[in-house]
Scaffold this active site. Structure first.
Site: not given
Length: 309
Positions: A122, A212, A282
């Site tokens: 992330s 992602e 996630h």
């Protein structure tokens, strides 16, 4: 087969494998720590594997939405990195904040040149990509606050990765395009987009991007991918592996494409192997991906696998 790894400008050496009894240090380079119970469970998993886990400086500091001031977070990260008794760095959580550290953490910063593992994803994309520019690998994988939610096979994959064991291939849905080999470069799409054209952007020629994201409306994904196209950032990329795009929905009651439709529209004409629906990202399984390892992407069979010489 596309891409010749010997001609790739991005060259990364993987750190030495870790082993139980090695010391790993916890740092919080991004958002303030909120999920304390999940964090404690993540620590317990690492300790159960035999690792000596040490808390880095300012690990539970708070400065607005950040885990301490920039100076505190920078100090903790550099101290852990330069500590010869620390064999690996575990990021507590993501959120936002690593790109602020990159303003001062550059080639003139007193960072030890020896590689060591750093684990996160992330917002940690900022650190993973910057370290890649220095030829240093990391692991795009579960944070301490997310590790306990991973199924057993995904937890095992993380420790296989960090301890030097081969990783099983990941299966998704192939979009076609044949097969390509290249250096694997995982990232959160939003964070990576804001690194384009900065000193923290690794060379992209010949890499397999693994992307992602979470919580981005389809039109924002469209805007980011259109920006990549406008920059020519996809030119020379060997292939694209797509993980989960969680909670990426349009405004209820408003006309919108889905996130998957946007991905197809903006990436489907690149003429390279693409695989979607891979188990990383996630809010679901987040299979560990080593930054900088040679990988093969089969766009016809929908498989991403590491290459071991």
């Amino acid at each position: 087969m596309q891409s010749n790894p010997s001609e790739l400008p991005l060259s990364i050496n993987l750190p030495s494998p870790l082993k139980p009894r090695d010391r790993v240090t916890v740092v919080s380079p991004s958002g303030r720590l909120r999920e304390l119970e999940a964090f404690e469970r993540g620590l317990a998993i690492w300790k159960s594997r035999g690792y000596r886990v040490e808390m880095g400086n300012h690990w539970n500091a708070c400065e607005g939405y950040l885990a301490g001031t920039d100076a505190q977070r920078h100090e903790a990260l550099i101290q852990a990195w330069n500590d010869p008794n620390c064999q690996g760095i575990l990021c507590a959580r993501g959120g936002y904040g690593t790109t602020r550290l990159l303003e001062s953490w550059n080639s003139h910063c007193p960072i030890a040149k020896s590689s060591k593992w750093i684990v996160g994803f992330s917002d940690i994309t900022g650190l993973l990509w910057y370290l890649a520019t220095l030829g240093i690998s990391g692991i795009h994988g579960p944070l301490l606050t997310t590790l306990d939610r991973e199924p057993e096979w995904s937890q095992q994959r993380l420790f296989d990765c960090i301890e030097g064991r081969p990783l099983a291939p990941l299966k998704g849905k192939g979009w076609g395009g044949g097969t390509a080999r290249g250096i694997l470069l995982p990232a959160n799409l939003t964070v990576a987009t804001y690194l384009l054209g900065t000193p923290a952007q690794p060379p992209l020629h010949g890499v397999i991007l693994a992307l992602e994201d979470v919580g981005e409306a389809p039109y924002r994904i469209d805007r980011m991918l259109t920006y990549w196209r406008a920059l020519g950032a996809f030119q020379g990329i060997a292939g694209i592996a797509l993980g989960r795009f969680s909670f990426c929905k349009g405004t209820p009651g408003h006309s919108s494409w889905t996130a998957q439709e946007v991905l197809r529209d903006r990436l489907g004409d690149l003429g390279i192997p693409i695989v979607g629906g891979l188990p990383f990202g996630h809010d679901g399984v987040n299979a560990a991906l080593p930054v900088g390892q040679l990988a093969q992407l089969d766009g016809d069979r929908g498989i991403l696998e590491m290459i071991y010489s």
